[in-house]
Motif scaffolding. Sequence first.
Motif, PDB file in Angstrom:
ATOM      1  N   THR A 157       0.734  -1.165  -0.040  1.00 36.98           N
ATOM      2  CA  THR A 157      -0.005   0.120   0.027  1.00 36.98           C
ATOM      3  C   THR A 157       0.728   1.038   0.105  1.00 36.98           C
ATOM      4  OG1 THR A 157      -1.649  -1.098   1.173  1.00 36.98           O
ATOM      5  CG2 THR A 157      -1.766   1.303   1.264  1.00 36.98           C
ATOM      6  N   ARG A 216       2.478   2.088  -3.275  1.00 32.16           N
ATOM      7  CA  ARG A 216       1.613   2.937  -4.178  1.00 32.16           C
ATOM      8  C   ARG A 216       1.542   4.524  -3.754  1.00 32.16           C
ATOM      9  NH1 ARG A 216       1.705  -1.632  -4.966  1.00 32.16           N
ATOM     10  NH2 ARG A 216       3.547  -0.759  -6.223  1.00 32.16           N
ATOM     11  N   SER A 275      -0.602  -1.911 -11.136  1.00 27.84           N
ATOM     12  CA  SER A 275      -0.427  -2.691  -9.716  1.00 27.84           C
ATOM     13  C   SER A 275      -1.908  -3.012  -9.271  1.00 27.84           C
ATOM     14  CB  SER A 275      -0.054  -1.507  -8.741  1.00 27.84           C
ATOM     15  OG  SER A 275       1.310  -1.142  -9.125  1.00 27.84           O
ATOM     16  N   TYR A 276      -2.798  -2.353  -9.676  1.00 28.59           N
ATOM     17  CA  TYR A 276      -4.194  -2.641  -9.447  1.00 28.59           C
ATOM     18  C   TYR A 276      -4.725  -4.062 -10.200  1.00 28.59           C
ATOM     19  CZ  TYR A 276      -9.165  -3.060  -8.989  1.00 28.59           C
ATOM     20  OH  TYR A 276     -10.385  -3.442  -8.942  1.00 28.59           O
ATOM     21  N   SER A 324       3.869   1.861 -19.755  1.00 30.09           N
ATOM     22  CA  SER A 324       2.955   1.661 -18.565  1.00 30.09           C
ATOM     23  C   SER A 324       1.689   1.364 -19.495  1.00 30.09           C
ATOM     24  CB  SER A 324       2.760   3.051 -17.664  1.00 30.09           C
ATOM     25  OG  SER A 324       3.968   2.965 -17.215  1.00 30.09           O
ATOM     26  N   LEU A 346       1.462   8.365 -13.976  1.00 30.30           N
ATOM     27  CA  LEU A 346       1.052   8.225 -12.438  1.00 30.30           C
ATOM     28  C   LEU A 346      -0.347   7.034 -12.756  1.00 30.30           C
ATOM     29  CD1 LEU A 346       0.577  10.871 -10.035  1.00 30.30           C
ATOM     30  CD2 LEU A 346      -1.201   8.831  -9.983  1.00 30.30           C
ATOM     31  N   ILE A 347      -1.202   7.619 -13.534  1.00 32.48           N
ATOM     32  CA  ILE A 347      -2.436   6.842 -13.617  1.00 32.48           C
ATOM     33  C   ILE A 347      -2.194   5.292 -13.990  1.00 32.48           C
ATOM     34  CG2 ILE A 347      -4.875   6.517 -14.872  1.00 32.48           C
ATOM     35  CD1 ILE A 347      -4.916   9.713 -14.601  1.00 32.48           C
ATOM     36  N   ALA A 381      -0.486   3.005 -11.422  1.00 29.81           N
ATOM     37  CA  ALA A 381      -1.495   2.465 -10.496  1.00 29.81           C
ATOM     38  C   ALA A 381      -2.392   1.502 -10.925  1.00 29.81           C
ATOM     39  CB  ALA A 381      -2.304   3.877  -9.953  1.00 29.81           C
ATOM     40  N   ARG A 441       7.078  -1.977 -11.346  1.00 32.76           N
ATOM     41  CA  ARG A 441       7.440  -0.914 -10.538  1.00 32.76           C
ATOM     42  C   ARG A 441       9.064  -0.692 -10.526  1.00 32.76           C
ATOM     43  NH1 ARG A 441       8.654   0.157  -4.472  1.00 32.76           N
ATOM     44  NH2 ARG A 441       7.861   2.391  -4.173  1.00 32.76           N
ATOM     45  N   ASP A 493       5.181   5.849  -4.937  1.00 33.26           N
ATOM     46  CA  ASP A 493       4.962   6.096  -6.541  1.00 33.26           C
ATOM     47  C   ASP A 493       4.026   7.349  -6.946  1.00 33.26           C
ATOM     48  OD1 ASP A 493       6.476   3.727  -6.344  1.00 33.26           O
ATOM     49  OD2 ASP A 493       5.007   2.383  -7.381  1.00 33.26           O
ATOM     50  N   ALA A 494       3.033   7.208  -6.315  1.00 29.63           N
ATOM     51  CA  ALA A 494       1.995   8.532  -6.726  1.00 29.63           C
ATOM     52  C   ALA A 494       3.038   9.822  -6.276  1.00 29.63           C
ATOM     53  CB  ALA A 494       0.792   8.569  -5.804  1.00 29.63           C
TER      54      ALA A 494
END
Length: 209
Positions: free
Chosen positions: A96, A99, A136-137, A189, A129-130, A133, A156, A102-103
């Motif tokens: 968690t 993330r 990973s999601y 990405s 950025l998006i 995420a 990552r 990274d953000a």
Amino acid sequence: MAYDRTAMLKLLRPAMTRILTPLGRALVGRGIGPNAVTAIGTLGTVVSALLFFPLGQLTWGALVITVFVLFDLLDGVVARLGGKGGTTWGAFLDSTLDRVADAAIFAGLILYFISRHDTLMAAVTLVCLIAGALVSYAKARAEGLGLTADVGLAERPERLVVALVAACFSGLGVPYILPVGMWLLAAASVITVAQRVVAVYQQTRRDER
């Protein structure tokens, strides 16, 4: 031939573990646990990214962030030396906070571009950025459904290396390296998200047959 996205970490992790072991031993001796190390690393990354990058201190920001990113290895060293090993809570917290870190890195770069009135590159970095995420999601959601989604160009480690190296050398005056890095990272990405969606789709189709 399948691309081993973790090859870099497989090569670097043993060496970095040996380097970090004395520090990990000192932390354990002072009663500092792996979760505290994880939290410190994330806090340091967030503060550094949102302080140095918007001010245009790209090289210093990248170097300081790199130090705190190493805490991602140090927490494992501390857990091992403390004799407790990893825990489910620790694994959840680590993922968690990764993330969050990274953000913060990409948010700091977005603020840097905005401060230079470079709307296009701010938008490209927002895509990084998006999409990062979503990478990973997609993997986490697939695993939650009993599937796998560990394919793709930009895991990552690759995203961090590209972003931090590009920022570092841009701060040293290397022309175009940061914009080129962000464009490449955005494309990689997005492609990775697509690869993982396709991988999950193919697995579900096989299961339905």
